[in-house]
Design a protein around this motif. Structure first.
Motif, mmCIF file in Angstrom:
data_model
loop_
_atom_site.group_PDB
_atom_site.id
_atom_site.type_symbol
_atom_site.label_atom_id
_atom_site.label_comp_id
_atom_site.label_asym_id
_atom_site.label_seq_id
_atom_site.Cartn_x
_atom_site.Cartn_y
_atom_site.Cartn_z
ATOM 1 N N ASN A 143 0.807 -1.220 0.000
ATOM 2 C CA ASN A 143 0.000 0.000 0.000
ATOM 3 C C ASN A 143 0.843 1.275 0.000
ATOM 4 O OD1 ASN A 143 0.950 0.135 2.612
ATOM 5 N ND2 ASN A 143 -1.047 -0.008 3.596
ATOM 6 N N VAL A 144 2.144 1.163 -0.218
ATOM 7 C CA VAL A 144 3.052 2.309 -0.294
ATOM 8 C C VAL A 144 3.905 2.174 -1.559
ATOM 9 C CG1 VAL A 144 3.174 2.734 2.191
ATOM 10 C CG2 VAL A 144 4.793 1.153 1.141
ATOM 11 N N GLU A 145 4.333 3.332 -2.105
ATOM 12 C CA GLU A 145 5.168 3.306 -3.307
ATOM 13 C C GLU A 145 6.576 2.831 -3.022
ATOM 14 O OE1 GLU A 145 5.042 6.857 -5.650
ATOM 15 O OE2 GLU A 145 2.850 6.852 -5.683
ATOM 16 N N GLN A 146 7.072 3.159 -1.823
ATOM 17 C CA GLN A 146 8.431 2.747 -1.475
ATOM 18 C C GLN A 146 8.522 2.440 0.009
ATOM 19 O OE1 GLN A 146 11.506 5.393 -2.771
ATOM 20 N NE2 GLN A 146 11.292 4.689 -4.872
ATOM 21 N N LEU A 147 9.340 1.453 0.313
ATOM 22 C CA LEU A 147 9.677 1.154 1.701
ATOM 23 C C LEU A 147 11.037 1.789 1.999
ATOM 24 C CD1 LEU A 147 8.692 -2.621 1.837
ATOM 25 C CD2 LEU A 147 7.445 -0.694 2.827
ATOM 26 N N PRO A 148 11.248 2.298 3.207
ATOM 27 C CA PRO A 148 12.519 2.945 3.547
ATOM 28 C C PRO A 148 13.605 1.922 3.887
ATOM 29 C CG PRO A 148 11.056 3.028 5.424
ATOM 30 C CD PRO A 148 10.274 2.403 4.297
ATOM 31 N N LEU A 149 13.944 1.097 2.902
ATOM 32 C CA LEU A 149 14.924 0.024 3.099
ATOM 33 C C LEU A 149 16.038 0.158 2.079
ATOM 34 C CD1 LEU A 149 12.421 -2.949 3.542
ATOM 35 C CD2 LEU A 149 13.655 -1.730 5.347
ATOM 36 N N ASP A 150 17.229 -0.280 2.455
ATOM 37 C CA ASP A 150 18.350 -0.279 1.525
ATOM 38 C C ASP A 150 18.935 -1.684 1.422
ATOM 39 O OD1 ASP A 150 19.972 -0.675 3.793
ATOM 40 O OD2 ASP A 150 20.598 1.420 3.873
ATOM 41 N N ALA A 151 20.054 -1.798 0.727
ATOM 42 C CA ALA A 151 20.681 -3.101 0.482
ATOM 43 C C ALA A 151 21.165 -3.786 1.752
ATOM 44 C CB ALA A 151 21.848 -2.943 -0.496
ATOM 45 N N ASN A 152 21.269 -3.062 2.859
ATOM 46 C CA ASN A 152 21.715 -3.659 4.120
ATOM 47 C C ASN A 152 20.574 -4.172 4.986
ATOM 48 O OD1 ASN A 152 24.546 -3.286 3.805
ATOM 49 N ND2 ASN A 152 24.225 -1.109 4.132
ATOM 50 N N ALA A 153 19.336 -3.977 4.573
ATOM 51 C CA ALA A 153 18.192 -4.406 5.381
ATOM 52 C C ALA A 153 18.180 -5.925 5.520
ATOM 53 C CB ALA A 153 16.889 -3.925 4.753
ATOM 54 N N SER A 154 17.969 -6.387 6.753
ATOM 55 C CA SER A 154 17.936 -7.833 7.025
ATOM 56 C C SER A 154 16.603 -8.435 6.599
ATOM 57 C CB SER A 154 18.130 -8.072 8.520
ATOM 58 O OG SER A 154 16.990 -7.597 9.235
ATOM 59 N N GLY A 155 16.574 -9.749 6.475
ATOM 60 C CA GLY A 155 15.333 -10.450 6.148
ATOM 61 C C GLY A 155 14.235 -10.175 7.162
ATOM 62 N N ALA A 156 14.602 -10.112 8.442
ATOM 63 C CA ALA A 156 13.607 -9.851 9.486
ATOM 64 C C ALA A 156 13.012 -8.458 9.343
ATOM 65 C CB ALA A 156 14.232 -10.015 10.866
ATOM 66 N N LEU A 157 13.842 -7.450 9.068
ATOM 67 C CA LEU A 157 13.330 -6.094 8.888
ATOM 68 C C LEU A 157 12.470 -6.005 7.637
ATOM 69 C CD1 LEU A 157 13.138 -3.137 9.685
ATOM 70 C CD2 LEU A 157 15.322 -2.756 8.499
ATOM 71 N N VAL A 158 12.908 -6.623 6.554
ATOM 72 C CA VAL A 158 12.117 -6.642 5.327
ATOM 73 C C VAL A 158 10.760 -7.295 5.599
ATOM 74 C CG1 VAL A 158 11.968 -7.568 2.972
ATOM 75 C CG2 VAL A 158 14.133 -6.619 3.802
#
Length: 180
Positions: A143-158
């Motif tokens: 429901n959002v255009e972008q999530l505030p995540l980068d290439a370092n985001a862990s599987g749990a955070l994703v």
């Protein structure tokens, strides 16, 4: 009592309509077949594995109304870790996209860190002689255009962010096994 019965009937109708819509969201692949083994192309290259480490072609249809972006995850719940294994995370896929080619991601999408410790696709690599592992390929409608995540985001955070913003998800489960 009549008001409660009416409210329950309305809720049941709404739930059934939402379930029907969610059931229409489908994930497919020209390379993967449900409940069938993946090819050597999707096996990791490293950790004792020598596959092609290529992400599969995926396509989806009938996303829920209001979808503003998509994400893709690949997860092995059978990995002998106590917490499974994240093989791929891709977020911020534009809502106009309905497929990814093998070995690629759409422009603007972000690949997150896998349990191999790097961003990008990390193929199957179950221990030799272990039973066939399941690989859950999921496309998430968000429901959002972008999530505030980068290439370092862990599987749990994703996973946390995806669950917080999902409108629906479609899955394709495959298997992989390495013989002795």
């Amino acid at each position: 009592m009549k008001r409660i019965a009416t409210l329950l009937a309305t809720m049941a109708t709404t739930f059934c309509a939402a379930s029907a819509l969610a059931a229409d969201f489908q994930l497919g692949s020209t390379e993967l077949k449900a409940n069938q083994p993946m090819s050597k192309q999707q096996e990791f290259a490293g950790f004792g594995c020598n596959g092609g480490n290529q992400s599969p072609q995926l396509h989806w249809q009938n996303a829920p109304a209001g979808t503003k972006s998509f994400a893709i995850t690949v997860y092995d719940p059978d990995a002998p870790t106590g917490s499974g294994w994240w093989h791929w995370g891709v977020v911020n896929i534009p809502a106009s996209v309905s497929a990814v080619a093998a070995g690629s991601v759409p422009a603007g999408a972000v690949q997150t860190r896998t349990d191999y410790g790097t961003a990008g696709y990390g193929g199957a690599c179950p221990p030799v002689g272990d039973k066939a592992h399941r690989y859950i390929h999921t496309v998430w409608a968000l429901n959002v255009e972008q999530l505030p995540l980068d290439a370092n985001a862990s599987g749990a955070l994703v996973g946390y962010m995806l669950n917080a913003h999902q409108l629906g998800k479609a899955q394709l489960i495959t298997t992989y096994q390495r013989s002795k």
